[in-house]
Design a protein around this motif. Structure first.
Motif, PDB file in Angstrom:
ATOM      1  N   TYR A  32       0.806  -1.217   0.000  1.00  0.00           N
ATOM      2  CA  TYR A  32       0.000   0.000   0.000  1.00  0.00           C
ATOM      3  C   TYR A  32       0.845   1.275   0.000  1.00  0.00           C
ATOM      4  O   TYR A  32       0.373   2.334  -0.425  1.00  0.00           O
ATOM      5  N   LEU A  33       2.075   1.165   0.472  1.00  0.00           N
ATOM      6  CA  LEU A  33       2.896   2.357   0.663  1.00  0.00           C
ATOM      7  C   LEU A  33       4.132   2.387  -0.234  1.00  0.00           C
ATOM      8  O   LEU A  33       4.842   3.391  -0.257  1.00  0.00           O
ATOM      9  N   GLY A  34       4.400   1.294  -0.952  1.00  0.00           N
ATOM     10  CA  GLY A  34       5.561   1.263  -1.818  1.00  0.00           C
ATOM     11  C   GLY A  34       6.877   1.280  -1.068  1.00  0.00           C
ATOM     12  O   GLY A  34       7.885   1.796  -1.559  1.00  0.00           O
ATOM     13  N   THR A  35       6.900   0.703   0.119  1.00  0.00           N
ATOM     14  CA  THR A  35       8.086   0.712   0.973  1.00  0.00           C
ATOM     15  C   THR A  35       8.760  -0.658   0.945  1.00  0.00           C
ATOM     16  O   THR A  35       8.336  -1.562   0.226  1.00  0.00           O
ATOM     17  N   THR A  36       9.808  -0.813   1.743  1.00  0.00           N
ATOM     18  CA  THR A  36      10.469  -2.105   1.899  1.00  0.00           C
ATOM     19  C   THR A  36      10.293  -2.578   3.339  1.00  0.00           C
ATOM     20  O   THR A  36       9.832  -1.828   4.201  1.00  0.00           O
ATOM     21  N   ALA A  37      10.691  -3.817   3.580  1.00  0.00           N
ATOM     22  CA  ALA A  37      10.557  -4.378   4.928  1.00  0.00           C
ATOM     23  C   ALA A  37      11.475  -3.692   5.929  1.00  0.00           C
ATOM     24  O   ALA A  37      11.310  -3.866   7.141  1.00  0.00           O
ATOM     25  N   VAL A  48      17.699  -9.830  -0.236  1.00  0.00           N
ATOM     26  CA  VAL A  48      18.116  -9.525  -1.607  1.00  0.00           C
ATOM     27  C   VAL A  48      16.961  -9.507  -2.606  1.00  0.00           C
ATOM     28  O   VAL A  48      17.165  -9.186  -3.785  1.00  0.00           O
ATOM     29  N   THR A  49      15.749  -9.840  -2.163  1.00  0.00           N
ATOM     30  CA  THR A  49      14.597  -9.846  -3.079  1.00  0.00           C
ATOM     31  C   THR A  49      13.563  -8.800  -2.689  1.00  0.00           C
ATOM     32  O   THR A  49      12.377  -8.953  -2.978  1.00  0.00           O
ATOM     33  N   GLN A  50      14.017  -7.721  -2.043  1.00  0.00           N
ATOM     34  CA  GLN A  50      13.105  -6.700  -1.557  1.00  0.00           C
ATOM     35  C   GLN A  50      12.274  -6.063  -2.667  1.00  0.00           C
ATOM     36  O   GLN A  50      11.141  -5.645  -2.437  1.00  0.00           O
ATOM     37  N   PRO A  68       6.105   7.855   3.704  1.00  0.00           N
ATOM     38  CA  PRO A  68       5.705   6.450   3.557  1.00  0.00           C
ATOM     39  C   PRO A  68       6.456   5.490   4.477  1.00  0.00           C
ATOM     40  O   PRO A  68       5.852   4.584   5.057  1.00  0.00           O
ATOM     41  N   ALA A  69       7.778   5.669   4.621  1.00  0.00           N
ATOM     42  CA  ALA A  69       8.559   4.777   5.480  1.00  0.00           C
ATOM     43  C   ALA A  69       8.138   4.920   6.935  1.00  0.00           C
ATOM     44  O   ALA A  69       7.996   3.923   7.665  1.00  0.00           O
TER      45      ALA A  69
END
Length: 443
Positions: free
Chosen positions: A185-190, A260-262, A379-380
């Motif tokens: 929803y936010l286009g962020t990463t883990a 590595v697959t974020q 977003p983050a």
């Protein structure tokens, strides 16, 4: 006047529905029954038609809305639940989970029984093992440690829950879905806002452990001791367990591939769990004959776990159609100050309403993320706020993990065990959330 009365009835139904959901689950009613029954009360008091034939064209109704929420969550997250559950079962069948947990407990010893239990859960959870599997894997070791240290066993659920669903579940980098749902929803990463996440995790870990330790010491000072049961497992033959350094490789594989697959978003978890599963099978090669049963048990467990969550997501899908819910959402969105505060309150309340961190996020984010992003939220920062907020009131007594851990895994009752669980998985995360909001405001 009639509109005001309808609003009052809607509020009463929403609160009453949540109360009924909590009551039924605490009493042991299956969540697949409790969820629809509680949602039905909410729908009736909100004047929502019960079936499609009774609704106007294109208008919402109870049955369709409930199942839309149920099936939507199932469709979005089934493969993650499936691979996660199978991975956990393979780790258990191969002895890898017990080996890692036992290695930690052996280094600390019975003197630090509480700390050893918490750390064993934390390592397995952050390594991608489902929180339900973690509880089953560590429980027998916790019993042995608490027996040697002569600590009251009613605190075992609190130790298991604290190590699994607090500072690890919602922290940056965690492969648990509660940290992944905001990404879509936010286009962020883990790893969104990892700096603040690290500070909050350290606070939650330290505060929660200190509080839990204090509760245990008070109980011991009051004369409570370990209570043995005939059902307690015999001490495990640790010689048959695989080498702990070898056993940790599947956890490392999950975290490494996940890192590595974020760019794959939530699908990175499938790649990570698939890699961990392959490593787990290789580690457990001497137990290859047990793997088909582990895969089967994992598949069955995945269906149970995800449908239990879907049941409360369905409840939330009905609740969000009520006038009371929309009024509450409007009030939250008008809170002055940082938009993160309103988002935190909204997600906390909705996760509490559904009794599920993942369910609460799934319902809340489509409604609130556009508003708060337009209001200027980073977003983050919004990702980390939502993740931490979802892990607070979700652990009310009707939460599926809480019920399973207290009753099915540990054989306790809410009256004896929930005090420690609530303190460490509800109050401590709320304090952590407040710290996160303060840090985001300052920096």
């Amino acid at each position: 006047m009639s509109g005001q009365i309808a609003d009052i009835v809607s509020w009463a139904g929403l609160i009453g529905g949540l109360g009924l959901l909590i009551l039924l689950t605490v009493r042991g009613v299956n969540i697949l029954i409790a969820g629809p029954v509680a949602a039905l009360l909410v729908a009736v008091t909100a004047g929502l038609p019960l079936l499609p034939p009774f609704a106007a064209p294109d208008a919402a109704d109870f049955a369709t809305s409930y199942m839309a929420g149920f099936t939507s969550f199932f469709g979005d997250w089934f493969f993650m639940f499936l691979l996660g559950a199978i991975f956990g079962e393979v780790m258990a069948a191969s002895g890898a989970a017990a080996s890692v947990a036992h290695w930690i407990t052996a280094r600390l010893g019975s003197r630090f029984a509480l700390l050893a239990t918490v750390l064993a859960c934390a390592v397995l959870t952050y390594g991608g093992v489902s929180v339900f599997i973690v509880a089953f894997s560590v429980y027998s070791l916790a019993v042995g440690l608490f027996r040697e240290a002569n600590l009251p066993r009613r605190f075992i659920p609190g130790a298991l829950a604290f190590g699994s669903v607090t500072f690890t579940m919602t922290s940056a980098g965690s492969p648990e879905i509660q940290n992944l749902i905001p990404m879509q929803y936010l286009g962020t990463t883990a790893y969104a806002a990892w700096e603040v996440s690290l500070v909050v995790a350290v606070l939650m870990a330290g505060l929660g452990y200190a509080w839990l330790s204090h509760m245990v010491r008070r109980a011991v000072a009051a004369g409570e001791r370990f209570e043995a049961r005939a059902s307690d497992d015999a001490r495990a033959d640790t010689a048959a367990l695989p080498n702990p350094l070898l056993s940790i490789l599947p956890l490392v594989a999950v975290l490494g591939v996940f890192l590595v697959t974020q760019d794959m978003g939530k699908w990175a978890l499938i790649a990570a769990l698939g890699s961990g599963l392959l490593a787990g099978v290789l580690v457990g090669w001497p137990f290859l004959r047990d793997m088909p049963a582990a895969f089967s048990a994992g598949a069955t467990g995945a269906v149970v776990a995800i449908t239990n969550t879907c049941a409360v997501v369905g409840f939330g899908s009905v609740a969000k159609l009520t006038p009371a819910f929309m009024q509450a959402l409007e009030m939250v969105q008008t809170i002055p100050g940082s938009p993160l505060i309103g988002a935190a309150i909204a997600v906390t309340v909705i996760a509490g309403l559904t009794g599920s961190a993942s369910g609460g996020q799934t319902i809340a984010l489509p409604l609130i993320s556009p508003f708060y992003l337009d209001a200027g939220a980073n977003p983050a920062e919004l990702h980390r706020t939502v993740a931490i907020a979802s892990g607070a009131l979700d652990s009310l007594p009707h939460n599926g993990y809480v019920v399973t851990t207290i009753r099915a895994v540990c054989g306790e009752t809410h009256a004896r065990a929930y005090g420690a669980v609530g303190a460490t998985t509800v109050v401590v995360p709320i304090i952590g959330l407040c710290l996160a909001l303060a840090l985001f405001t300052i920096f």
